[in-house]
Motif scaffolding. Sequence first.
Motif, PDB file in Angstrom:
ATOM      1  N   UNK A  25       0.832  -1.215   0.000  1.00  0.00           N
ATOM      2  CA  UNK A  25       0.000   0.000   0.000  1.00  0.00           C
ATOM      3  C   UNK A  25       0.865   1.263   0.000  1.00  0.00           C
ATOM      4  N   UNK A  26       1.943   1.225   0.768  1.00  0.00           N
ATOM      5  CA  UNK A  26       2.822   2.400   0.852  1.00  0.00           C
ATOM      6  C   UNK A  26       3.502   2.670  -0.490  1.00  0.00           C
ATOM      7  N   UNK A  27       3.928   1.619  -1.165  1.00  0.00           N
ATOM      8  CA  UNK A  27       4.576   1.781  -2.463  1.00  0.00           C
ATOM      9  C   UNK A  27       3.582   2.296  -3.498  1.00  0.00           C
ATOM     10  N   UNK A  28       2.360   1.779  -3.434  1.00  0.00           N
ATOM     11  CA  UNK A  28       1.319   2.243  -4.356  1.00  0.00           C
ATOM     12  C   UNK A  28       1.025   3.724  -4.133  1.00  0.00           C
ATOM     13  N   UNK A  29       0.947   4.114  -2.850  1.00  0.00           N
ATOM     14  CA  UNK A  29       0.665   5.513  -2.516  1.00  0.00           C
ATOM     15  C   UNK A  29       1.751   6.443  -3.039  1.00  0.00           C
ATOM     16  N   UNK A  30       2.970   5.950  -3.132  1.00  0.00           N
ATOM     17  CA  UNK A  30       4.085   6.761  -3.630  1.00  0.00           C
ATOM     18  C   UNK A  30       4.233   6.662  -5.152  1.00  0.00           C
ATOM     19  N   UNK A  31       3.363   5.883  -5.773  1.00  0.00           N
ATOM     20  CA  UNK A  31       3.429   5.747  -7.228  1.00  0.00           C
ATOM     21  C   UNK A  31       4.661   5.012  -7.708  1.00  0.00           C
ATOM     22  N   UNK A  32       5.191   4.100  -6.865  1.00  0.00           N
ATOM     23  CA  UNK A  32       6.421   3.384  -7.229  1.00  0.00           C
ATOM     24  C   UNK A  32       6.183   2.443  -8.409  1.00  0.00           C
ATOM     25  N   UNK A  33       7.118   2.441  -9.344  1.00  0.00           N
ATOM     26  CA  UNK A  33       7.044   1.554 -10.500  1.00  0.00           C
ATOM     27  C   UNK A  33       8.185   0.545 -10.448  1.00  0.00           C
ATOM     28  N   UNK A  34       7.806  -0.718 -10.446  1.00  0.00           N
ATOM     29  CA  UNK A  34       8.768  -1.821 -10.352  1.00  0.00           C
ATOM     30  C   UNK A  34       9.817  -1.555  -9.270  1.00  0.00           C
ATOM     31  N   UNK A  35       9.379  -1.297  -8.033  1.00  0.00           N
ATOM     32  CA  UNK A  35      10.331  -0.987  -6.956  1.00  0.00           C
ATOM     33  C   UNK A  35      11.208  -2.184  -6.600  1.00  0.00           C
ATOM     34  N   UNK A  36      12.433  -1.880  -6.244  1.00  0.00           N
ATOM     35  CA  UNK A  36      13.361  -2.912  -5.783  1.00  0.00           C
ATOM     36  C   UNK A  36      13.262  -2.997  -4.262  1.00  0.00           C
ATOM     37  N   UNK A  37      12.965  -4.174  -3.754  1.00  0.00           N
ATOM     38  CA  UNK A  37      12.659  -4.358  -2.332  1.00  0.00           C
ATOM     39  C   UNK A  37      13.819  -5.018  -1.592  1.00  0.00           C
ATOM     40  N   UNK A  38      14.273  -4.370  -0.540  1.00  0.00           N
ATOM     41  CA  UNK A  38      15.253  -4.983   0.370  1.00  0.00           C
ATOM     42  C   UNK A  38      14.496  -5.615   1.533  1.00  0.00           C
ATOM     43  N   UNK A  39      15.036  -6.692   2.033  1.00  0.00           N
ATOM     44  CA  UNK A  39      14.350  -7.450   3.083  1.00  0.00           C
ATOM     45  C   UNK A  39      15.312  -7.714   4.232  1.00  0.00           C
ATOM     46  N   UNK A  40      14.954  -7.209   5.413  1.00  0.00           N
ATOM     47  CA  UNK A  40      15.733  -7.508   6.615  1.00  0.00           C
ATOM     48  C   UNK A  40      14.859  -8.342   7.537  1.00  0.00           C
ATOM     49  N   UNK A  41      15.141  -9.648   7.527  1.00  0.00           N
ATOM     50  CA  UNK A  41      14.379 -10.581   8.359  1.00  0.00           C
ATOM     51  C   UNK A  41      14.846 -10.486   9.803  1.00  0.00           C
TER      52      UNK A  41
END
Length: 385
Positions: A163-179
């Motif tokens: 939802x946050x990425x959509x709200x920012x209008x992100x296109x094909x965002x690259x996601x980092x993951x810290x488990x």
Amino acid sequence: MRKKLLAVAVVGLMASATMTACTDSGDSGDASSGGGTTGGGNGKARVGVILPDTESSNRWRDEDPKYLQAAFDAAKVEVEIQNAQGDRARFQQIADGMINGGVKVLMIANLDSESGRAVLAKAREKKIPTIDYDRLTLNGNANYYVSFNNVQVGEYQGYGLQKCLTAKGARNPLIAQLNGSPSDNNATLFKQGYESVLNQNYDKASYTKGPAQWVPDWDPEEAGKIFEQMLQQTPQISGVLAANDGIADAVIKVLRKYKRSGAVPVTGQDATLEGLQNLLTGEQCMTVYKAVRDEAQNAARVAIQLFKGEDPGVDGVIKDPESGGYVPFISLTPKPITLKNINAVVVDDKYIPEADLCKGKYLPLCQLHKVGKFAEDDDKNADNE
């Protein structure tokens, strides 16, 4: 049929454990060895509680001891609460003191399954009933488990980031993951939940999978180092799935250093003070509220009934993925939190005191976002119009 057989077996163990614990108190351990002691000690019949640390989340320092103590006090049942401060040897030492010093019930939030399993085995030898609190000890065979639906926690994080990425209008965002910590089964469950959401986006090629790494012992300092290295190697990171608020705060501090905080959505979980403050500044896009009071009260209820030789009557079960066995389980429901419903934490449940959240530079932000008394003032003004 399986549940009925399980219930009979557990009740039988509970009865024998209670009888044994009443007569097999042993010598008292050093109650001060783990720090943060309340009540108990010196062979007195009591419930023993061991919490893991005070670094992975503020809850272990501020909330769990408070709510657990209140629940036991209300029932007039003696309790000894200690914190292992992230030290596995200390965890074992505290447990030995409790097991050999008169506890009738033992509740633990483990540091990892290996050390937790050793403690539960020692308690079982003394026929002391045990409760896994918040974290399931894999192959530990605790008599009961009280926690949240942790896969759902992760799902909320995944959908929150989406939802946050959509709200920012992100296109094909690259996601980092810290488990979270690889030694904590909850971290595995959170990961299972948020990856079920993220993988749908990766499969559709709407997101790009970026670097992913576990954070040993949920250590925020280590998380900061890991993320800074990620960002240096992959500067196009545009979203971060951080497994809890402590890790999220470490990520945000790095993003501030590179002048990117607020531009890169970051998730969290635990609804800590720092997490809510980061929501107010717009640097963290969501967190997940797990009502510690409910968890503590449910766990205390089970412990109190065991202490009194009663059947806690837990109907739910969870399958231990390592042993394949089933553990009686009280599953509680988490709640996703954004700025829109932050008052669920601050006003409704008073989990985070408004006075702590809305001070200094955060005061005008509380007013802007109608947090706490500012929401009440707004309601009063509406009524007067």
